[in-house]
Scaffold this motif. Structure first.
Motif, mmCIF file in Angstrom:
data_model
loop_
_atom_site.group_PDB
_atom_site.id
_atom_site.type_symbol
_atom_site.label_atom_id
_atom_site.label_comp_id
_atom_site.label_asym_id
_atom_site.label_seq_id
_atom_site.Cartn_x
_atom_site.Cartn_y
_atom_site.Cartn_z
ATOM 1 N N UNK A 122 0.816 -1.204 0.000
ATOM 2 C CA UNK A 122 0.000 0.000 0.000
ATOM 3 C C UNK A 122 0.855 1.261 0.000
ATOM 4 N N UNK A 123 1.848 1.281 0.847
ATOM 5 C CA UNK A 123 2.693 2.465 0.954
ATOM 6 C C UNK A 123 3.516 2.663 -0.314
ATOM 7 N N UNK A 124 4.077 1.567 -0.807
ATOM 8 C CA UNK A 124 4.899 1.659 -2.006
ATOM 9 C C UNK A 124 4.109 2.223 -3.186
ATOM 10 N N UNK A 125 2.839 1.826 -3.249
ATOM 11 C CA UNK A 125 2.021 2.230 -4.387
ATOM 12 C C UNK A 125 1.456 3.640 -4.223
ATOM 13 N N UNK A 126 1.059 3.991 -2.995
ATOM 14 C CA UNK A 126 0.264 5.217 -2.819
ATOM 15 C C UNK A 126 0.921 6.306 -1.972
ATOM 16 N N UNK A 127 2.113 6.086 -1.449
ATOM 17 C CA UNK A 127 2.643 7.046 -0.483
ATOM 18 C C UNK A 127 2.840 8.449 -1.067
ATOM 19 N N UNK A 128 3.066 8.536 -2.362
ATOM 20 C CA UNK A 128 3.234 9.850 -2.976
ATOM 21 C C UNK A 128 1.945 10.371 -3.612
ATOM 22 N N UNK A 129 0.911 9.524 -3.649
ATOM 23 C CA UNK A 129 -0.324 9.912 -4.320
ATOM 24 C C UNK A 129 -1.424 10.329 -3.352
ATOM 25 N N UNK A 130 -1.438 9.731 -2.159
ATOM 26 C CA UNK A 130 -2.511 10.037 -1.208
ATOM 27 C C UNK A 130 -2.301 11.420 -0.617
ATOM 28 N N UNK A 131 -3.302 12.274 -0.782
ATOM 29 C CA UNK A 131 -3.267 13.616 -0.208
ATOM 30 C C UNK A 131 -4.294 13.805 0.899
ATOM 31 N N UNK A 132 -5.314 12.946 0.939
ATOM 32 C CA UNK A 132 -6.350 13.026 1.973
ATOM 33 C C UNK A 132 -6.545 11.650 2.593
ATOM 34 N N UNK A 133 -6.678 11.610 3.908
ATOM 35 C CA UNK A 133 -6.788 10.328 4.599
ATOM 36 C C UNK A 133 -7.700 10.491 5.812
ATOM 37 N N UNK A 134 -8.652 9.547 5.961
ATOM 38 C CA UNK A 134 -9.561 9.534 7.110
ATOM 39 C C UNK A 134 -9.366 8.221 7.855
ATOM 40 N N UNK A 135 -9.036 8.316 9.141
ATOM 41 C CA UNK A 135 -8.843 7.142 9.997
ATOM 42 C C UNK A 135 -9.816 7.243 11.164
ATOM 43 N N UNK A 136 -10.632 6.189 11.354
ATOM 44 C CA UNK A 136 -11.528 6.153 12.519
ATOM 45 C C UNK A 136 -11.320 4.843 13.254
ATOM 46 N N UNK A 137 -10.929 4.919 14.518
ATOM 47 C CA UNK A 137 -10.691 3.742 15.344
ATOM 48 C C UNK A 137 -11.884 3.568 16.259
ATOM 49 N N UNK A 183 -15.580 6.327 23.428
ATOM 50 C CA UNK A 183 -15.517 5.338 24.504
ATOM 51 C C UNK A 183 -14.102 4.822 24.716
ATOM 52 N N UNK A 184 -13.183 5.184 23.841
ATOM 53 C CA UNK A 184 -11.834 4.637 23.891
ATOM 54 C C UNK A 184 -10.826 5.709 24.310
ATOM 55 N N UNK A 185 -9.635 5.295 24.772
ATOM 56 C CA UNK A 185 -8.572 6.257 25.070
ATOM 57 C C UNK A 185 -8.210 7.066 23.833
ATOM 58 N N UNK A 186 -7.912 8.336 24.060
ATOM 59 C CA UNK A 186 -7.651 9.217 22.935
ATOM 60 C C UNK A 186 -6.159 9.366 22.689
ATOM 61 N N UNK A 187 -5.863 10.044 21.606
ATOM 62 C CA UNK A 187 -4.489 10.238 21.172
ATOM 63 C C UNK A 187 -3.690 11.010 22.222
ATOM 64 N N UNK A 234 0.244 4.299 15.018
ATOM 65 C CA UNK A 234 -0.697 4.625 13.946
ATOM 66 C C UNK A 234 -0.525 6.066 13.487
ATOM 67 N N UNK A 235 -0.707 7.034 14.397
ATOM 68 C CA UNK A 235 -0.668 8.438 14.002
ATOM 69 C C UNK A 235 0.707 8.847 13.481
ATOM 70 N N UNK A 236 1.752 8.556 14.235
ATOM 71 C CA UNK A 236 3.103 8.954 13.824
ATOM 72 C C UNK A 236 3.526 8.334 12.491
ATOM 73 N N UNK A 237 3.338 6.995 12.307
ATOM 74 C CA UNK A 237 3.744 6.402 11.021
ATOM 75 C C UNK A 237 3.003 6.978 9.826
ATOM 76 N N UNK A 238 1.752 7.358 10.000
ATOM 77 C CA UNK A 238 1.000 7.941 8.884
ATOM 78 C C UNK A 238 1.711 9.191 8.370
ATOM 79 N N UNK A 239 2.144 10.034 9.284
ATOM 80 C CA UNK A 239 2.814 11.280 8.894
ATOM 81 C C UNK A 239 4.173 11.005 8.255
ATOM 82 N N UNK A 240 4.805 9.904 8.653
ATOM 83 C CA UNK A 240 6.108 9.558 8.068
ATOM 84 C C UNK A 240 5.955 8.900 6.705
ATOM 85 N N UNK A 241 4.882 8.131 6.516
ATOM 86 C CA UNK A 241 4.724 7.334 5.304
ATOM 87 C C UNK A 241 4.278 8.148 4.105
ATOM 88 N N UNK A 242 3.282 9.029 4.299
ATOM 89 C CA UNK A 242 2.636 9.694 3.171
ATOM 90 C C UNK A 242 3.234 11.087 2.982
#
Length: 466
Positions: free
Chosen positions: A114-129, A167-171, A146-154
Protein backbone atom coordinates in the motif's frame (compact mmCIF):
# COMPACT_ATOMS: atom_id res chain seq x y z
CA UNK A 1 -7.61 -38.74 -7.73
CA UNK A 2 -9.27 -40.23 -10.86
CA UNK A 3 -7.64 -43.65 -10.29
CA UNK A 4 -7.95 -43.59 -6.50
CA UNK A 5 -10.59 -45.80 -4.92
CA UNK A 6 -11.52 -42.78 -2.72
CA UNK A 7 -11.99 -39.38 -4.36
CA UNK A 8 -11.64 -36.03 -2.62
CA UNK A 9 -15.39 -35.52 -2.72
CA UNK A 10 -15.89 -38.81 -0.84
CA UNK A 11 -14.04 -37.60 2.28
CA UNK A 12 -16.07 -36.32 5.24
CA UNK A 13 -15.97 -32.59 5.90
CA UNK A 14 -13.76 -32.96 8.99
CA UNK A 15 -11.03 -34.87 7.11
CA UNK A 16 -11.31 -32.53 4.14
CA UNK A 17 -10.86 -29.49 6.36
CA UNK A 18 -7.78 -31.02 7.98
CA UNK A 19 -6.22 -31.48 4.54
CA UNK A 20 -7.16 -28.06 3.19
CA UNK A 21 -5.81 -26.26 6.27
CA UNK A 22 -2.35 -27.49 5.28
CA UNK A 23 -2.58 -25.60 1.98
CA UNK A 24 -2.20 -21.96 1.11
CA UNK A 25 -5.63 -20.27 1.25
CA UNK A 26 -5.31 -18.84 -2.27
CA UNK A 27 -4.58 -22.37 -3.61
CA UNK A 28 -7.69 -23.72 -1.90
CA UNK A 29 -9.91 -20.99 -3.31
CA UNK A 30 -8.46 -21.17 -6.83
CA UNK A 31 -8.71 -24.97 -7.01
CA UNK A 32 -12.08 -25.66 -5.41
CA UNK A 33 -14.43 -22.70 -5.59
CA UNK A 34 -17.03 -23.28 -8.29
CA UNK A 35 -16.44 -27.07 -8.44
CA UNK A 36 -19.67 -27.93 -6.62
CA UNK A 37 -21.94 -26.53 -3.89
CA UNK A 38 -20.33 -28.60 -1.15
CA UNK A 39 -16.81 -27.38 -1.92
CA UNK A 40 -18.09 -23.81 -2.25
CA UNK A 41 -19.54 -23.98 1.25
CA UNK A 42 -16.35 -25.44 2.72
CA UNK A 43 -13.85 -23.07 1.11
CA UNK A 44 -15.94 -20.01 2.05
CA UNK A 45 -15.14 -20.79 5.67
CA UNK A 46 -13.45 -17.90 7.50
CA UNK A 47 -10.25 -19.97 7.75
CA UNK A 48 -9.71 -19.49 4.02
CA UNK A 49 -11.33 -16.08 3.45
CA UNK A 50 -10.63 -13.83 6.46
CA UNK A 51 -6.98 -13.28 5.64
CA UNK A 52 -6.50 -13.54 1.88
CA UNK A 53 -2.94 -13.52 0.57
CA UNK A 54 -2.65 -13.08 -3.18
CA UNK A 55 1.12 -12.82 -3.34
CA UNK A 56 3.64 -15.35 -4.60
CA UNK A 57 5.21 -17.24 -1.69
CA UNK A 58 7.29 -20.36 -1.19
CA UNK A 59 4.32 -22.43 0.02
CA UNK A 60 1.91 -21.46 -2.77
CA UNK A 61 1.35 -23.77 -5.74
CA UNK A 62 0.77 -20.88 -8.14
CA UNK A 63 2.59 -17.92 -9.58
CA UNK A 64 0.09 -15.07 -9.79
CA UNK A 65 -0.07 -14.72 -13.55
CA UNK A 66 -2.66 -12.61 -15.39
CA UNK A 67 -4.74 -15.75 -16.00
CA UNK A 68 -4.91 -16.57 -12.31
CA UNK A 69 -5.67 -12.95 -11.38
CA UNK A 70 -8.45 -12.98 -14.02
CA UNK A 71 -10.12 -15.95 -12.34
CA UNK A 72 -9.86 -14.35 -8.89
CA UNK A 73 -11.32 -11.06 -10.13
CA UNK A 74 -14.12 -12.55 -12.25
CA UNK A 75 -15.16 -15.67 -10.34
CA UNK A 76 -13.74 -15.84 -6.82
CA UNK A 77 -13.56 -12.40 -5.17
CA UNK A 78 -17.20 -11.46 -5.97
CA UNK A 79 -18.30 -14.62 -4.08
CA UNK A 80 -16.24 -14.01 -0.92
CA UNK A 81 -15.92 -10.21 -0.83
CA UNK A 82 -18.03 -9.78 2.32
CA UNK A 83 -15.86 -12.29 4.20
CA UNK A 84 -12.46 -10.73 3.52
CA UNK A 85 -11.00 -8.83 6.49
CA UNK A 86 -7.33 -8.62 5.53
CA UNK A 87 -5.94 -8.52 2.01
CA UNK A 88 -2.34 -8.85 0.86
CA UNK A 89 -1.70 -8.40 -2.86
CA UNK A 90 1.12 -7.65 -5.27
CA UNK A 91 1.52 -3.95 -6.06
CA UNK A 92 1.12 -4.69 -9.78
CA UNK A 93 -2.38 -6.13 -9.30
CA UNK A 94 -3.59 -4.11 -6.30
CA UNK A 95 -5.58 -1.50 -8.22
CA UNK A 96 -7.42 -4.11 -10.29
CA UNK A 97 -8.24 -6.30 -7.28
CA UNK A 98 -9.47 -3.35 -5.20
CA UNK A 99 -11.74 -2.16 -8.02
CA UNK A 100 -13.15 -5.63 -8.74
CA UNK A 101 -15.78 -5.52 -5.98
CA UNK A 102 -16.69 -3.90 -2.67
CA UNK A 103 -15.04 -5.14 0.52
CA UNK A 104 -17.39 -3.96 3.31
CA UNK A 105 -15.55 -5.79 6.11
CA UNK A 106 -11.98 -5.11 4.97
CA UNK A 107 -9.94 -3.97 7.96
CA UNK A 108 -6.45 -3.94 6.52
CA UNK A 109 -4.22 -4.05 3.49
CA UNK A 110 -0.67 -5.29 3.45
CA UNK A 111 1.08 -2.08 4.40
CA UNK A 112 4.28 -2.47 2.41
CA UNK A 113 2.45 -2.72 -0.92
CA UNK A 114 0.00 0.00 0.00
CA UNK A 115 2.69 2.46 0.95
CA UNK A 116 4.90 1.66 -2.01
CA UNK A 117 2.02 2.23 -4.39
CA UNK A 118 0.26 5.22 -2.82
CA UNK A 119 2.64 7.05 -0.48
CA UNK A 120 3.23 9.85 -2.98
CA UNK A 121 -0.32 9.91 -4.32
CA UNK A 122 -2.51 10.04 -1.21
CA UNK A 123 -3.27 13.62 -0.21
CA UNK A 124 -6.35 13.03 1.97
CA UNK A 125 -6.79 10.33 4.60
CA UNK A 126 -9.56 9.53 7.11
CA UNK A 127 -8.84 7.14 10.00
CA UNK A 128 -11.53 6.15 12.52
CA UNK A 129 -10.69 3.74 15.34
CA UNK A 130 -13.86 2.28 16.78
CA UNK A 131 -12.70 -0.19 19.43
CA UNK A 132 -9.62 -1.10 21.42
CA UNK A 133 -9.56 -4.48 23.14
CA UNK A 134 -7.26 -3.30 25.95
CA UNK A 135 -8.02 0.41 26.23
CA UNK A 136 -5.84 1.23 29.21
CA UNK A 137 -2.75 0.14 27.30
CA UNK A 138 -3.65 1.80 24.03
CA UNK A 139 -3.39 5.53 24.80
CA UNK A 140 0.23 5.98 23.78
CA UNK A 141 0.22 3.07 21.31
CA UNK A 142 -2.39 4.76 19.10
CA UNK A 143 -0.07 7.72 18.67
CA UNK A 144 3.10 5.64 18.47
CA UNK A 145 2.04 2.95 16.00
CA UNK A 146 -0.70 4.63 13.95
CA UNK A 147 -0.67 8.44 14.00
CA UNK A 148 3.10 8.95 13.82
CA UNK A 149 3.74 6.40 11.02
CA UNK A 150 1.00 7.94 8.88
CA UNK A 151 2.81 11.28 8.89
CA UNK A 152 6.11 9.56 8.07
CA UNK A 153 4.72 7.33 5.30
CA UNK A 154 2.64 9.69 3.17
CA UNK A 155 4.85 12.39 1.75
CA UNK A 156 2.17 14.59 0.19
CA UNK A 157 -0.56 14.41 2.82
CA UNK A 158 -2.66 17.58 2.83
CA UNK A 159 -5.74 16.48 4.82
CA UNK A 160 -5.84 14.10 7.80
CA UNK A 161 -8.90 13.21 9.87
CA UNK A 162 -7.80 10.97 12.74
CA UNK A 163 -10.49 10.17 15.30
CA UNK A 164 -11.14 7.56 17.95
CA UNK A 165 -14.47 6.47 19.42
CA UNK A 166 -15.36 8.56 22.48
CA UNK A 167 -15.52 5.34 24.50
CA UNK A 168 -11.83 4.64 23.89
CA UNK A 169 -8.57 6.26 25.07
CA UNK A 170 -7.65 9.22 22.93
CA UNK A 171 -4.49 10.24 21.17
CA UNK A 172 -1.62 11.18 23.45
CA UNK A 173 2.07 11.97 22.97
CA UNK A 174 5.28 11.76 24.95
CA UNK A 175 8.78 13.21 24.72
CA UNK A 176 10.47 9.93 23.82
CA UNK A 177 8.35 9.52 20.66
CA UNK A 178 7.84 12.96 19.08
CA UNK A 179 5.40 13.50 16.21
CA UNK A 180 7.19 13.79 12.84
CA UNK A 181 7.19 17.26 11.34
CA UNK A 182 5.02 17.59 8.23
CA UNK A 183 5.59 20.47 5.86
CA UNK A 184 2.64 19.51 3.62
CA UNK A 185 -0.31 19.02 6.01
CA UNK A 186 -2.85 21.81 5.62
CA UNK A 187 -5.92 20.50 7.46
CA UNK A 188 -6.04 18.30 10.56
CA UNK A 189 -9.05 16.87 12.43
CA UNK A 190 -8.03 15.01 15.58
CA UNK A 191 -9.30 13.79 18.96
CA UNK A 192 -6.80 14.05 21.82
CA UNK A 193 -7.00 13.39 25.54
CA UNK A 194 -5.80 16.67 27.05
CA UNK A 195 -5.14 20.34 26.44
CA UNK A 196 -1.38 19.69 26.53
CA UNK A 197 -1.74 17.31 23.57
CA UNK A 198 -3.54 20.03 21.63
CA UNK A 199 -0.76 22.52 22.41
CA UNK A 200 1.85 19.93 21.47
CA UNK A 201 0.45 19.55 17.95
CA UNK A 202 0.65 23.34 17.53
CA UNK A 203 4.22 23.64 18.81
CA UNK A 204 5.92 23.34 15.41
CA UNK A 205 4.80 19.96 14.02
CA UNK A 206 2.72 21.44 11.19
CA UNK A 207 3.96 24.84 10.08
CA UNK A 208 1.70 25.02 7.00
CA UNK A 209 -1.51 24.05 8.82
CA UNK A 210 -4.37 26.41 8.01
CA UNK A 211 -7.34 24.41 9.39
CA UNK A 212 -7.35 22.65 12.76
CA UNK A 213 -10.34 20.85 14.30
CA UNK A 214 -9.48 19.46 17.73
CA UNK A 215 -11.71 17.57 20.14
CA UNK A 216 -10.42 17.09 23.67
CA UNK A 217 -11.94 14.13 25.42
CA UNK A 218 -11.09 14.78 29.05
CA UNK A 219 -9.02 12.06 30.68
CA UNK A 220 -7.13 11.60 33.91
CA UNK A 221 -4.13 10.49 31.86
CA UNK A 222 -3.29 13.96 30.55
CA UNK A 223 -0.01 13.95 32.48
CA UNK A 224 1.48 11.67 29.83
CA UNK A 225 2.00 14.57 27.47
CA UNK A 226 4.73 17.02 28.59
CA UNK A 227 3.77 20.58 29.46
CA UNK A 228 4.11 22.82 26.42
CA UNK A 229 5.67 26.24 26.95
CA UNK A 230 5.92 27.26 23.29
CA UNK A 231 3.85 30.44 22.88
CA UNK A 232 4.87 31.41 19.34
CA UNK A 233 2.33 32.94 17.00
CA UNK A 234 0.34 30.79 14.55
CA UNK A 235 -0.12 33.13 11.56
CA UNK A 236 -1.03 30.42 9.03
CA UNK A 237 -4.13 29.20 10.86
CA UNK A 238 -7.30 30.44 9.20
CA UNK A 239 -9.86 28.08 10.76
CA UNK A 240 -9.86 26.70 14.31
CA UNK A 241 -12.46 24.52 16.03
CA UNK A 242 -11.99 23.75 19.73
CA UNK A 243 -14.38 21.19 21.24
CA UNK A 244 -13.81 20.28 24.89
CA UNK A 245 -16.11 17.25 24.97
CA UNK A 246 -16.56 16.88 28.72
CA UNK A 247 -18.88 18.11 31.47
CA UNK A 248 -15.79 19.04 33.49
CA UNK A 249 -14.13 22.40 33.11
CA UNK A 250 -11.06 23.84 31.45
CA UNK A 251 -9.08 26.93 32.31
CA UNK A 252 -10.58 29.86 30.38
CA UNK A 253 -7.25 31.71 30.27
CA UNK A 254 -5.58 28.72 28.57
CA UNK A 255 -8.16 28.79 25.78
CA UNK A 256 -7.89 32.55 25.31
CA UNK A 257 -4.08 32.58 25.26
CA UNK A 258 -4.13 29.90 22.55
CA UNK A 259 -6.71 31.68 20.39
CA UNK A 260 -4.91 35.01 20.63
CA UNK A 261 -1.84 33.42 19.00
CA UNK A 262 -3.86 32.87 15.79
CA UNK A 263 -3.52 36.36 14.37
CA UNK A 264 -5.07 35.69 10.96
CA UNK A 265 -7.97 33.52 12.05
CA UNK A 266 -11.08 33.83 9.87
CA UNK A 267 -13.31 31.11 11.38
CA UNK A 268 -13.49 30.15 15.05
CA UNK A 269 -15.64 27.64 16.96
CA UNK A 270 -15.40 27.17 20.73
CA UNK A 271 -17.08 24.65 23.04
CA UNK A 272 -16.06 24.42 26.70
CA UNK A 273 -17.10 24.80 30.33
CA UNK A 274 -15.26 27.25 32.57
CA UNK A 275 -15.52 26.88 36.34
CA UNK A 276 -14.75 29.47 38.96
CA UNK A 277 -13.44 32.10 36.55
CA UNK A 278 -15.30 35.15 35.27
CA UNK A 279 -18.79 34.98 33.81
CA UNK A 280 -18.15 34.78 30.08
CA UNK A 281 -20.59 37.01 28.20
CA UNK A 282 -20.56 39.07 25.01
CA UNK A 283 -18.38 41.79 26.51
CA UNK A 284 -15.81 39.23 27.65
CA UNK A 285 -15.66 37.54 24.24
CA UNK A 286 -15.44 40.88 22.45
CA UNK A 287 -12.58 42.07 24.64
CA UNK A 288 -10.55 38.85 24.66
CA UNK A 289 -11.22 37.45 21.19
CA UNK A 290 -12.95 39.66 18.64
CA UNK A 291 -10.76 42.72 19.30
CA UNK A 292 -7.62 40.58 18.87
CA UNK A 293 -8.67 38.77 15.68
CA UNK A 294 -9.28 41.50 13.12
CA UNK A 295 -9.86 39.07 10.22
CA UNK A 296 -12.46 36.96 12.03
CA UNK A 297 -15.69 36.72 10.00
CA UNK A 298 -17.35 33.62 11.53
CA UNK A 299 -17.54 32.94 15.26
CA UNK A 300 -19.64 30.13 16.77
CA UNK A 301 -19.48 29.25 20.44
CA UNK A 302 -21.03 27.19 23.22
CA UNK A 303 -19.70 28.29 26.60
CA UNK A 304 -20.93 27.62 30.10
CA UNK A 305 -19.54 29.66 33.02
CA UNK A 306 -19.93 28.20 36.51
CA UNK A 307 -19.20 30.64 39.35
CA UNK A 308 -19.67 30.49 43.11
CA UNK A 309 -22.38 32.88 44.26
CA UNK A 310 -20.16 34.15 47.06
CA UNK A 311 -17.61 35.33 44.48
CA UNK A 312 -20.09 37.58 42.68
CA UNK A 313 -20.71 41.15 43.74
CA UNK A 314 -23.60 41.60 41.31
CA UNK A 315 -25.84 38.74 40.21
CA UNK A 316 -26.49 39.23 36.48
CA UNK A 317 -29.95 38.71 34.98
CA UNK A 318 -30.50 36.91 31.71
CA UNK A 319 -31.54 40.19 30.07
CA UNK A 320 -28.25 41.76 31.13
CA UNK A 321 -26.31 38.87 29.61
CA UNK A 322 -28.31 39.11 26.36
CA UNK A 323 -27.56 42.81 26.11
CA UNK A 324 -23.79 42.15 26.08
CA UNK A 325 -24.17 40.51 22.64
CA UNK A 326 -25.71 43.55 20.94
CA UNK A 327 -22.57 44.09 18.82
CA UNK A 328 -22.41 40.49 17.54
CA UNK A 329 -23.29 40.01 13.88
CA UNK A 330 -24.46 37.01 11.83
CA UNK A 331 -25.50 34.94 14.85
CA UNK A 332 -28.56 34.22 16.90
CA UNK A 333 -27.29 34.12 20.47
CA UNK A 334 -29.13 32.14 23.15
CA UNK A 335 -28.37 32.79 26.82
CA UNK A 336 -29.62 31.41 30.13
CA UNK A 337 -28.70 32.29 33.70
CA UNK A 338 -29.57 29.80 36.46
CA UNK A 339 -28.97 29.79 40.20
CA UNK A 340 -28.31 26.59 42.16
CA UNK A 341 -28.74 27.35 45.85
CA UNK A 342 -27.73 23.92 47.16
CA UNK A 343 -24.41 24.10 45.28
CA UNK A 344 -24.03 27.86 45.85
CA UNK A 345 -23.44 28.32 42.12
CA UNK A 346 -24.63 30.41 39.20
CA UNK A 347 -24.49 28.97 35.68
CA UNK A 348 -24.34 31.27 32.67
CA UNK A 349 -24.77 29.43 29.37
CA UNK A 350 -24.32 31.26 26.05
CA UNK A 351 -24.30 29.67 22.62
CA UNK A 352 -24.82 30.51 18.97
CA UNK A 353 -27.84 29.01 17.25
CA UNK A 354 -28.34 26.83 15.24
CA UNK A 355 -26.52 24.41 17.54
CA UNK A 356 -23.77 22.53 15.66
CA UNK A 357 -22.20 20.39 18.42
CA UNK A 358 -22.82 16.73 19.24
CA UNK A 359 -22.98 17.09 23.05
CA UNK A 360 -25.20 19.21 25.31
CA UNK A 361 -24.30 19.31 29.02
CA UNK A 362 -26.15 20.58 32.12
CA UNK A 363 -29.68 20.58 30.74
CA UNK A 364 -32.16 21.70 33.41
CA UNK A 365 -35.88 22.31 33.61
CA UNK A 366 -35.29 25.83 32.33
CA UNK A 367 -33.29 25.05 29.22
CA UNK A 368 -34.22 27.06 26.14
CA UNK A 369 -36.35 24.91 23.83
CA UNK A 370 -35.18 24.44 20.27
CA UNK A 371 -34.35 21.77 17.73
CA UNK A 372 -30.91 20.20 18.19
CA UNK A 373 -30.49 17.74 15.33
CA UNK A 374 -26.71 17.41 15.74
CA UNK A 375 -26.77 16.39 19.40
CA UNK A 376 -26.08 12.73 20.18
CA UNK A 377 -25.20 12.94 23.88
CA UNK A 378 -26.96 14.85 26.67
CA UNK A 379 -26.41 15.35 30.39
CA UNK A 380 -29.48 16.25 32.48
CA UNK A 381 -29.15 17.74 35.96
CA UNK A 382 -31.19 19.92 38.31
CA UNK A 383 -32.05 20.62 41.93
CA UNK A 384 -35.73 20.41 40.99
CA UNK A 385 -37.45 17.18 39.87
CA UNK A 386 -37.79 16.20 36.21
CA UNK A 387 -41.42 15.46 35.48
CA UNK A 388 -42.72 13.47 32.51
CA UNK A 389 -43.50 16.71 30.69
CA UNK A 390 -39.81 17.64 30.84
CA UNK A 391 -38.83 14.40 29.11
CA UNK A 392 -41.38 15.13 26.38
CA UNK A 393 -39.57 18.43 25.78
CA UNK A 394 -36.24 16.61 25.70
CA UNK A 395 -37.59 14.10 23.18
CA UNK A 396 -38.90 16.86 20.91
CA UNK A 397 -35.75 18.97 21.13
CA UNK A 398 -33.21 16.14 20.79
CA UNK A 399 -34.67 13.64 18.29
CA UNK A 400 -31.38 11.81 17.63
CA UNK A 401 -29.85 11.32 21.08
CA UNK A 402 -27.85 8.12 21.54
CA UNK A 403 -26.46 8.63 25.05
CA UNK A 404 -28.33 10.10 28.02
CA UNK A 405 -26.91 10.68 31.49
CA UNK A 406 -29.21 11.88 34.29
CA UNK A 407 -28.17 13.42 37.61
CA UNK A 408 -31.13 14.26 39.85
CA UNK A 409 -31.99 12.96 43.32
CA UNK A 410 -35.28 14.85 43.60
CA UNK A 411 -38.32 12.49 43.30
CA UNK A 412 -40.99 13.15 40.72
CA UNK A 413 -44.24 14.65 42.05
CA UNK A 414 -46.71 14.27 39.17
CA UNK A 415 -47.29 10.58 38.55
CA UNK A 416 -49.94 11.08 35.88
CA UNK A 417 -50.76 7.91 33.99
CA UNK A 418 -52.34 9.87 31.15
CA UNK A 419 -49.08 11.14 29.74
CA UNK A 420 -48.24 10.01 26.22
CA UNK A 421 -45.53 7.36 25.82
CA UNK A 422 -42.11 8.74 24.83
CA UNK A 423 -40.26 6.76 22.18
CA UNK A 424 -36.48 7.01 21.97
CA UNK A 425 -35.59 5.80 18.50
CA UNK A 426 -31.80 6.09 18.70
CA UNK A 427 -30.92 5.76 22.40
CA UNK A 428 -28.27 3.08 23.06
CA UNK A 429 -26.74 4.17 26.38
CA UNK A 430 -28.58 5.27 29.53
CA UNK A 431 -26.84 6.27 32.77
CA UNK A 432 -29.12 6.58 35.84
CA UNK A 433 -26.55 5.89 38.56
CA UNK A 434 -26.79 9.39 40.08
CA UNK A 435 -30.56 9.68 40.14
CA UNK A 436 -33.64 8.95 42.21
CA UNK A 437 -35.33 5.61 41.65
CA UNK A 438 -38.30 7.44 40.08
CA UNK A 439 -36.23 7.96 36.97
CA UNK A 440 -35.53 4.25 36.65
CA UNK A 441 -39.30 3.83 36.44
CA UNK A 442 -39.56 6.76 34.05
CA UNK A 443 -37.35 5.01 31.50
CA UNK A 444 -38.07 1.34 32.13
CA UNK A 445 -41.86 1.29 32.61
CA UNK A 446 -43.45 0.82 29.19
CA UNK A 447 -46.45 3.01 30.03
CA UNK A 448 -44.08 5.99 30.10
CA UNK A 449 -41.18 5.21 27.80
CA UNK A 450 -40.49 2.98 24.83
CA UNK A 451 -36.85 2.14 24.07
CA UNK A 452 -36.57 1.02 20.48
CA UNK A 453 -33.01 -0.36 20.65
CA UNK A 454 -31.01 -2.58 22.94
CA UNK A 455 -29.75 -0.13 25.55
CA UNK A 456 -26.64 -0.29 27.70
CA UNK A 457 -28.06 0.57 31.14
CA UNK A 458 -25.96 1.95 34.02
CA UNK A 459 -28.02 1.93 37.20
CA UNK A 460 -27.74 1.25 40.92
CA UNK A 461 -28.85 -2.28 41.64
CA UNK A 462 -31.05 -1.30 44.60
CA UNK A 463 -33.01 1.16 42.47
CA UNK A 464 -33.47 -1.46 39.77
CA UNK A 465 -34.61 -4.05 42.34
CA UNK A 466 -37.29 -1.72 43.71
Amino acid sequence: MVHSPIQLNDLPDEILMMILKKLHNSDVLYSLIGVNKRFDKIVKDSIFTNNLILTTSFNSLYQFTDTIIDRFCLEILPKINTRIQWLSVESSSMERILLTTNYPNLHGLDRSYLIRLFKNQITSLVIYIKECEEPEDQVLLIGLFIFRPILSMFNNLRYLNFSVSSEEPQLSFCKSHPVPISSTLLELHVVVESMNNCLYLLSGCFDQLHTFYVTISHSNNGFRCPEIKNKRKLPNLKCFSFFYDSNSSINYDDVISLVQRMLNLEELSLFFISCFGPIIDGDTLETNIINHLTKLNKFTFNIRSIVFLKNLVNLPSNDEIKNTFKNFRNNQIISTVEYFSKMDQVHCHVYSYPYIWTSYFYITNHFADGLFKCVRRIYLTDERPFEHEFFLRIHNSFPFIEKLCLHNYEPQKNDNQQWSIIQYSHLTQLDLRDSHENYVEQFLINTKTYLLNNVSLHVNYNSLQK
